[in-house]
Design an enzyme around this catalytic site. Structure first.
Site, PDB file in Angstrom:
ATOM      1  N   CYS A  49      -5.712  -2.676   2.950  1.00 12.41           N
ATOM      2  CA  CYS A  49      -5.326  -2.561   4.358  1.00 12.41           C
ATOM      3  C   CYS A  49      -6.504  -2.718   5.318  1.00 12.41           C
ATOM      4  O   CYS A  49      -6.974  -3.829   5.526  1.00 12.41           O
ATOM      5  CB  CYS A  49      -4.554  -1.271   4.576  1.00 12.41           C
ATOM      6  SG  CYS A  49      -3.552  -1.284   6.090  1.00 12.41           S
ATOM      7  N   LYS A  86     -10.436   2.619  -1.409  1.00 10.86           N
ATOM      8  CA  LYS A  86     -10.535   2.036  -0.069  1.00 10.86           C
ATOM      9  C   LYS A  86     -11.833   2.442   0.623  1.00 10.86           C
ATOM     10  O   LYS A  86     -12.161   3.627   0.709  1.00 10.86           O
ATOM     11  CB  LYS A  86      -9.326   2.477   0.750  1.00 10.86           C
ATOM     12  CG  LYS A  86      -9.180   1.822   2.109  1.00 10.86           C
ATOM     13  CD  LYS A  86      -7.837   2.216   2.711  1.00 10.86           C
ATOM     14  CE  LYS A  86      -7.567   1.583   4.047  1.00 10.86           C
ATOM     15  NZ  LYS A  86      -6.205   1.912   4.542  1.00 10.86           N
ATOM     16  N   GLU A 131       0.824  -1.217   0.000  1.00 13.75           N
ATOM     17  CA  GLU A 131       0.000   0.000   0.000  1.00 13.75           C
ATOM     18  C   GLU A 131       0.859   1.268   0.000  1.00 13.75           C
ATOM     19  O   GLU A 131       1.843   1.372   0.733  1.00 13.75           O
ATOM     20  CB  GLU A 131      -0.903  -0.010   1.236  1.00 13.75           C
ATOM     21  CG  GLU A 131      -1.822   1.190   1.356  1.00 13.75           C
ATOM     22  CD  GLU A 131      -2.581   1.211   2.669  1.00 13.75           C
ATOM     23  OE1 GLU A 131      -3.580   1.948   2.742  1.00 13.75           O
ATOM     24  OE2 GLU A 131      -2.186   0.503   3.624  1.00 13.75           O
TER      25      GLU A 131
END
Length: 300
Positions: free
Chosen positions: A157, A120, A47
């Site tokens: 994540c 995200k 990431e």
């Protein structure tokens, strides 16, 4: 004549980042080439690999690190690399979209085609991980991408801690799940070490959905200056590849640069997934409580 099974080799990269974009992108390219030499078809980079994990601190100047999706120089470079090597590369980056900002990943197919974007969805906010200051919640929803080698799901994540995200991608036909990551020590609690918990959660996603899973994390100590002194995180690596029953197939440590690879027979896994019955026996009519925040049942 028996049909050939679909074999795919996946890779997870792991390296320490500097705060220089060109250095980090060069490192990523070097390791992508190393993974290709090991036979990898789909290669995951960690990431926000272009620089330090800047979200340790709330600093307006860090918004200058964001760039628009279209024409993004690192994405273009990875498109050229993917086409040259014939590999699929999910590319994590800090996206600027007019006045919005996202933690995003572009999926580059093996011919260099950009297959689209995932933003995200779950944005953390805590000491050392102050992402809500920088990122809007993603608006793409959980998606799958049909690449040359497999249909893949990619999330980022903090998304990896939510079983709903993994299941949403699996229900859309994801054959492998990928999670680029930046996680390490907790600045407010030296005694908290989440690495084993982190791994086990995702191993559970792999086993529950009967799909392989790839997680790539950075390593190294990064220090960001704040108005209250320095914030420091030691990223613990532990990148890994899990098989479709949740077993660890390949794993890295907490300090070394790594290129992990593993091969999977997608047709064999598909048969196991269908035979295990977890999709056959689902009861979506009973899951409406998952659409609430407080656990109340909306069905009267």
């Amino acid at each position: 004549m028996a049909e050939k099974n679909r074999l795919v080799t996946v890779a997870a990269l792991q390296f320490a980042c500097t705060d220089d974009v060109s250095t980090n992108v060069a490192t990523a390219e070097r390791l992508v080439r190393a993974a290709h030499q090991k036979g990898a078809n789909i290669i995951l980079i960690q990431e926000l690999f272009e620089g330090y994990y800047f979200c340790q601190a709330q600093k307006e100047e860090f918004f200058h690190r964001a760039k628009p999706y279209l024409g993004h120089p690192t994405i273009v470079r990875m498109q050229n690399l993917a086409k040259e090597l014939g590999v699929v590369i999910p590319v994590s980056f800090f996206e600027e979209a007019n006045n919005a900002h996202y933690n995003s990943v572009a999926i580059i197919d093996a011919d260099g085609t950009d297959l689209g974007l995932y933003r995200k969805s779950h944005i953390p906010d805590g000491p050392g991980y102050q992402e809500k200051f920088y990122f809007n919640p993603g608006d793409t929803g959980f998606k799958v991408f049909q690449t040359k080698y497999a249909k893949i799901g990619v999330a980022i994540c903090w998304d990896q801690w939510f079983p709903e995200a993994a299941r949403a991608m699996a229900l859309q036909g994801a054959e492998v799940l990928f999670y680029p990551t930046a996680i390490g020590s907790e600045p407010q609690d030296d005694g908290l070490d989440s690495r084993d918990h982190w791994r086990r959660v995702m191993q559970g996603h792999a086993g529950a959905n009967v799909v392989p899973l790839v997680a790539s994390n950075r390593i190294g100590k990064e220090i960001i200056e704040t108005e209250h002194g320095n914030s420091e995180i030691t990223f613990y690596g532990y990148s890994f590849i899990a098989g479709p029953t949740g077993e660890l197939v390949a794993a890295a440590g907490d300090k070394e640069e790594a290129v992990l690879v593993a091969q999977f027979d997608l047709d064999k896994i598909k048969s196991k997934r269908h035979g295990w019955g977890v999709y056959r026996d689902r009861r979506p009519d009973l899951y409406k409580v998952l659409l609430t925040l407080d656990g109340s049942n909306p069905v009267k």
